[in-house]
Design a protein around this motif. Structure first.
Motif, PDB file in Angstrom:
ATOM      1  N   ASP A 128      52.696  26.677  34.822  1.00 28.65           N
ATOM      2  CA  ASP A 128      52.843  28.096  35.132  1.00 28.65           C
ATOM      3  C   ASP A 128      51.496  28.785  34.939  1.00 28.65           C
ATOM      4  N   PHE A 129      50.939  29.331  35.994  1.00 26.18           N
ATOM      5  CA  PHE A 129      49.673  30.057  35.921  1.00 26.18           C
ATOM      6  C   PHE A 129      49.849  31.508  35.491  1.00 26.18           C
ATOM      7  N   GLY A 130      51.078  31.923  35.190  1.00 29.20           N
ATOM      8  CA  GLY A 130      51.308  33.292  34.750  1.00 29.20           C
ATOM      9  C   GLY A 130      51.494  34.258  35.895  1.00 29.20           C
ATOM     10  N   ASP A 131      51.292  35.534  35.612  1.00 30.49           N
ATOM     11  CA  ASP A 131      51.570  36.587  36.595  1.00 30.49           C
ATOM     12  C   ASP A 131      50.331  37.348  37.044  1.00 30.49           C
ATOM     13  N   ALA A 132      49.163  36.969  36.547  1.00 33.18           N
ATOM     14  CA  ALA A 132      47.936  37.707  36.892  1.00 33.18           C
ATOM     15  C   ALA A 132      47.408  37.219  38.231  1.00 33.18           C
ATOM     16  N   ARG A 133      47.901  37.831  39.293  1.00 37.91           N
ATOM     17  CA  ARG A 133      47.516  37.429  40.645  1.00 37.91           C
ATOM     18  C   ARG A 133      46.364  38.295  41.132  1.00 37.91           C
ATOM     19  N   LEU A 134      45.454  37.707  41.894  1.00 35.66           N
ATOM     20  CA  LEU A 134      44.283  38.434  42.372  1.00 35.66           C
ATOM     21  C   LEU A 134      44.679  39.685  43.140  1.00 35.66           C
ATOM     22  N   ARG A 135      45.687  39.595  43.976  1.00 37.19           N
ATOM     23  CA  ARG A 135      46.093  40.727  44.826  1.00 37.19           C
ATOM     24  C   ARG A 135      46.367  41.975  43.988  1.00 37.19           C
ATOM     25  N   GLU A 136      47.270  41.858  43.024  1.00 36.74           N
ATOM     26  CA  GLU A 136      47.645  43.027  42.244  1.00 36.74           C
ATOM     27  C   GLU A 136      46.500  43.510  41.354  1.00 36.74           C
ATOM     28  N   HIS A 137      45.721  42.574  40.841  1.00 37.49           N
ATOM     29  CA  HIS A 137      44.625  42.955  39.948  1.00 37.49           C
ATOM     30  C   HIS A 137      43.608  43.843  40.674  1.00 37.49           C
ATOM     31  N   VAL A 138      43.178  43.437  41.846  1.00 39.66           N
ATOM     32  CA  VAL A 138      42.149  44.231  42.535  1.00 39.66           C
ATOM     33  C   VAL A 138      42.734  45.511  43.118  1.00 39.66           C
ATOM     34  N   ASP A 139      44.018  45.508  43.456  1.00 40.84           N
ATOM     35  CA  ASP A 139      44.628  46.749  43.923  1.00 40.84           C
ATOM     36  C   ASP A 139      44.682  47.781  42.801  1.00 40.84           C
ATOM     37  N   GLU A 140      44.940  47.321  41.591  1.00 39.35           N
ATOM     38  CA  GLU A 140      45.023  48.232  40.442  1.00 39.35           C
ATOM     39  C   GLU A 140      43.649  48.567  39.864  1.00 39.35           C
ATOM     40  N   PRO A 171      33.269  41.723  42.323  1.00 42.80           N
ATOM     41  CA  PRO A 171      32.970  40.533  41.518  1.00 42.80           C
ATOM     42  C   PRO A 171      34.020  39.445  41.622  1.00 42.80           C
ATOM     43  N   LEU A 172      35.291  39.813  41.724  1.00 35.95           N
ATOM     44  CA  LEU A 172      36.324  38.780  41.836  1.00 35.95           C
ATOM     45  C   LEU A 172      36.308  38.133  43.218  1.00 35.95           C
ATOM     46  N   TYR A 173      36.059  38.922  44.256  1.00 37.13           N
ATOM     47  CA  TYR A 173      35.962  38.332  45.580  1.00 37.13           C
ATOM     48  C   TYR A 173      34.750  37.410  45.671  1.00 37.13           C
ATOM     49  N   GLU A 174      33.671  37.798  45.020  1.00 33.40           N
ATOM     50  CA  GLU A 174      32.502  36.929  45.015  1.00 33.40           C
ATOM     51  C   GLU A 174      32.811  35.613  44.310  1.00 33.40           C
ATOM     52  N   ARG A 175      33.562  35.700  43.219  1.00 33.04           N
ATOM     53  CA  ARG A 175      33.930  34.486  42.503  1.00 33.04           C
ATOM     54  C   ARG A 175      34.822  33.583  43.365  1.00 33.04           C
ATOM     55  N   ALA A 176      35.743  34.187  44.104  1.00 29.09           N
ATOM     56  CA  ALA A 176      36.620  33.402  44.976  1.00 29.09           C
ATOM     57  C   ALA A 176      35.850  32.787  46.146  1.00 29.09           C
ATOM     58  N   ILE A 198      45.945  33.234  44.852  1.00 33.44           N
ATOM     59  CA  ILE A 198      44.900  32.972  43.869  1.00 33.44           C
ATOM     60  C   ILE A 198      45.298  33.649  42.570  1.00 33.44           C
ATOM     61  N   MET A 199      45.414  32.870  41.510  1.00 34.21           N
ATOM     62  CA  MET A 199      45.807  33.383  40.197  1.00 34.21           C
ATOM     63  C   MET A 199      44.591  33.500  39.293  1.00 34.21           C
ATOM     64  N   LEU A 200      44.592  34.530  38.468  1.00 35.94           N
ATOM     65  CA  LEU A 200      43.514  34.741  37.504  1.00 35.94           C
ATOM     66  C   LEU A 200      43.893  34.049  36.202  1.00 35.94           C
ATOM     67  N   LEU A 201      43.082  33.083  35.799  1.00 38.06           N
ATOM     68  CA  LEU A 201      43.352  32.283  34.613  1.00 38.06           C
ATOM     69  C   LEU A 201      42.541  32.804  33.428  1.00 38.06           C
ATOM     70  N   PRO A 202      43.096  32.698  32.226  1.00 36.73           N
ATOM     71  CA  PRO A 202      42.339  33.178  31.054  1.00 36.73           C
ATOM     72  C   PRO A 202      41.111  32.342  30.749  1.00 36.73           C
ATOM     73  N   ASP A 203      41.108  31.078  31.142  1.00 33.15           N
ATOM     74  CA  ASP A 203      39.977  30.187  30.891  1.00 33.15           C
ATOM     75  C   ASP A 203      39.000  30.268  32.061  1.00 33.15           C
TER      76      ASP A 203
END
Length: 329
Positions: free
Chosen positions: A89-101, A108-113, A191-196
């Motif tokens: 389970d990668f959790g609930d931190a999805r790129l879509r919702e994170h950048v919308d909020e 920076p997140l798009y560059e990382r992706a 794409i999920m945002l992982l803590p590591d």
């Protein structure tokens, strides 16, 4: 979203006897996903029911990704007969919702992706993958004339449509372009945002079971011309330049990017119309205005001139956009 009949026995056998099975999500296919919760432990149950779905490509590509340092979900248990797979389970931190909020995090997140794609494209394609070739491109673009055009009441020249694509697709088949693993659904909702952050740039990958071996521009345009999220032309251009500055690109990369963007967007217009007409999922019609906007952005590239001419002759401007249930054929 009721768990399949064999789910309880399957997760029990995997060591999750006390776990709850909670509905999570369905998607555009027959696959469904459930969260398995046992105290602090979490896992994802994927239901890929045969004969409609076959989880083996997902397992194969996922293992290849993990073997090469990318974050695909670890496989905790599987039952191919029932089409059940227990996943990390990668959790609930999805790129879509994170950048919308948090719009400031978008660049920076798009560059990382995009950097993740650069990493992926340094590798030759997974050996077992079928080619993403002209026949597949044509079969996919035909979904627009097979589904959208009839639904919109259009009588179009389908043979000329095929010929127009035949004229432009060679741009995406240049010998100097590397053949890479094309995930085919690389976008902000997969794409999920992982803590590591040391694990695959902190990005978890989902929905890669349809991977093929093809041109590196495909996943880049899939990400930057997102069917489900508005990405501004400025961000798209900045990320396209970032990719080109860091990856091995063919001489006609931007032309191939436009051609494959148009190919993908035409395909998705057809698929979303089919999801409504055939599968009873009218919510996908809400995406059509965005898809037409993206397609017209690509058609403005000179490399698409034959395809642009076909659309100008066959699909009036007033039809390019919303397709309403109440007036569609």
């Amino acid at each position: 979203m009721i768990p399949p009949a064999g789910a309880r026995a399957f997760i029990d056998a995997a060591g999750w006897q006390e776990a709850e099975i909670l509905p999570l999500a369905g998607d555009a296919s027959f696959r469904r996903y459930f969260r398995v919760v046992d105290g602090a432990r979490r896992a994802i149950l994927m239901d890929a029911p045969p004969p409609h779905e076959d989880p083996r490509p997902f397992l194969s590509v996922g293992q290849w990704l993990c073997d090469h340092g990318f974050a695909a979900p670890e496989i905790l248990a599987k039952d191919l007969t029932q089409g059940l797979v227990l996943l990390e389970d990668f959790g609930d931190a999805r790129l879509r919702e994170h950048v919308d909020e948090r719009p400031r995090d978008e660049a920076p997140l798009y560059e990382r992706a995009v950097d993740l794609l650069v990493d992926l494209h340094k590798l030759p394609a997974q050996a077992e993958l079928a080619p993403y070739d002209r026949a597949v491109y044509q079969r996919e673009t035909a979904l627009l004339t097979e589904w959208f055009c009839p639904a919109a009441g259009l009588d179009v020249d389908a043979d000329a449509y095929v010929a127009a694509w035949e004229a432009v697709l060679p741009i995406a088949e240049q010998d100097d372009a590397p053949v890479v693993t094309v995930l085919r659904d690389y976008h902000a909702e997969n794409i999920m945002l992982l803590p590591d952050l040391t694990r695959s740039r902190g990005l978890g990958l989902l929905d890669f079971q349809d991977a093929l071996a093809g041109h590196p521009a495909y996943d880049l345009v899939s990400f930057l011309q997102d069917a489900r999220r508005d990405v501004s032309p400025a961000v798209e251009q900045a990320m396209l330049q970032h990719y080109q500055a860091n990856a091995r690109c063919s001489a006609d990369f931007e032309a191939a990017y436009a051609v494959l963007g148009a190919q993908r967007n035409a395909k998705i217009i057809g698929i979303f119309t089919r999801l409504w007409k055939r599968d009873g999922k009218p919510r996908y019609l809400d995406f059509l205005p965005r898809m037409w906007g993206l397609l017209e952005r690509d058609l403005a590239h000179p490399a698409l001139a034959p395809v642009t001419a076909w659309f100008d002759a066959n699909v009036p401007p007033e039809v390019r956009g919303e397709l309403r249930i109440d007036d569609a054929a």
